[in-house]
Design a protein around this motif. Sequence first.
Motif, short mmCIF file in Angstrom:
data_model
loop_
_atom_site.label_atom_id
_atom_site.label_comp_id
_atom_site.label_asym_id
_atom_site.label_seq_id
_atom_site.Cartn_x
_atom_site.Cartn_y
_atom_site.Cartn_z
N PRO A 1 0.83 -1.21 0.00
CA PRO A 1 0.00 0.00 0.00
C PRO A 1 0.86 1.27 0.00
CG PRO A 1 -0.74 -1.56 1.68
CD PRO A 1 0.61 -2.02 1.21
N LEU A 2 0.34 2.31 -0.61
CA LEU A 2 0.96 3.63 -0.62
C LEU A 2 0.09 4.53 0.26
CD1 LEU A 2 2.70 6.01 -1.64
CD2 LEU A 2 1.29 6.04 -3.71
N VAL A 3 0.67 5.11 1.28
CA VAL A 3 -0.07 5.96 2.21
C VAL A 3 0.39 7.41 2.03
CG1 VAL A 3 -0.60 6.45 4.63
CG2 VAL A 3 -0.35 4.07 3.85
N ILE B 1 -3.96 4.88 0.25
CA ILE B 1 -4.73 5.29 1.43
C ILE B 1 -4.32 6.72 1.78
CG2 ILE B 1 -5.12 4.90 3.90
CD1 ILE B 1 -4.50 1.90 3.33
N ARG B 2 -5.28 7.56 2.02
CA ARG B 2 -5.00 8.91 2.51
C ARG B 2 -6.02 9.26 3.58
NH1 ARG B 2 -7.30 13.38 -1.90
NH2 ARG B 2 -9.17 12.23 -2.50
N ALA C 1 -2.94 3.91 14.01
CA ALA C 1 -4.35 3.51 14.12
C ALA C 1 -4.99 3.36 12.75
CB ALA C 1 -5.12 4.54 14.96
N VAL C 2 -4.66 4.25 11.82
CA VAL C 2 -5.20 4.15 10.46
C VAL C 2 -4.67 2.89 9.78
CG1 VAL C 2 -5.22 5.21 8.17
CG2 VAL C 2 -5.58 6.63 10.20
N LEU C 3 -3.39 2.63 9.88
CA LEU C 3 -2.82 1.43 9.27
C LEU C 3 -3.46 0.17 9.85
CD1 LEU C 3 1.00 2.34 9.15
CD2 LEU C 3 -0.67 2.48 7.29
N ALA D 1 0.12 -3.97 7.43
CA ALA D 1 1.26 -4.27 8.30
C ALA D 1 2.49 -3.48 7.89
CB ALA D 1 1.56 -5.76 8.27
N ARG D 2 2.59 -3.16 6.59
CA ARG D 2 3.79 -2.50 6.06
C ARG D 2 3.37 -1.67 4.85
NH1 ARG D 2 7.93 -4.46 2.35
NH2 ARG D 2 9.98 -3.56 2.86
N ALA D 3 3.89 -0.45 4.74
CA ALA D 3 3.46 0.44 3.67
C ALA D 3 4.61 1.33 3.22
CB ALA D 3 2.30 1.31 4.14
#
Length: 261
Positions: A26-28, A54-55, A79-81, A87-89
């Motif tokens: 994922p890209l946050v 995710i934003r 908390a958002v993750l 688990a990893r981004a």
Amino acid sequence: MELMVPVKDGEVWAEDSGGPGGDALPLVLLHPGVADSRVWDGILPRLAEGRRVIRYDARGYGSSPAPTAPFSLVDDLIAVLDHFDVARAFLAGSSMGGATAIGLALAAPARVAGLALLVPGITGNPDFAMAEFTAEVGRLAEAGDMDGIVGLVRRTSAAAGTGDDPEVQAFIRAVIPSWFAVHPHHVPDPPAFDRLGELDVPCVLALGEHDDPEVVRCNEEMAARIPGCRLVRLRDSDHFPILREPDAVADIIMEAYAATR
């Protein structure tokens, strides 16, 4: 998918593009303190091609309610993750968001695959206090001079703009109330400046050549302290690189993301 994500003593607005599942990284996206997550709107379609993005709006910004209790930006990111089972981004953070990304990379290294830092802030740098700016904002706020605060931010952080610069001006006007709503409850995350040498993930840092000179100096030193960090100088940017040079910023993020997969 848009939803409200519970965080300690509150909630934040978040958006998950969905996209690739399985082992896809994922890209946050973490927005700056001079804007909310809408600042990513122009490049979001490119970033979401073949990626889960995710934003979210930090507390008190955009569609997220103002805080009512002490909170930490890094704790809210965790908390958002956790809410999205990430688990990893890969983290792309601008200004305030960059400081949050660094904070998580130091606090929980296993959760961060790589960093794209855009005009990033940092905790723990005694030479990066922006004391004059903060004092002037306080003076203008006490006088009830909203236009004065907007003008100050435009002069210091938006020097690459021309004319009325309506998009930037709209973001600035929208976030000024956020600053005052958030300040009494924000608990700064631990000092990170002297720990930058501990970062052990691929990292690119982009600074804006027209940014406040204090920010530019800090960004240069940050890049020098982060092992293996690639420094990019955006010639036409100030503290709003996502708006000033959107294609360049999207390229920087996507290239850095691809290198971590």
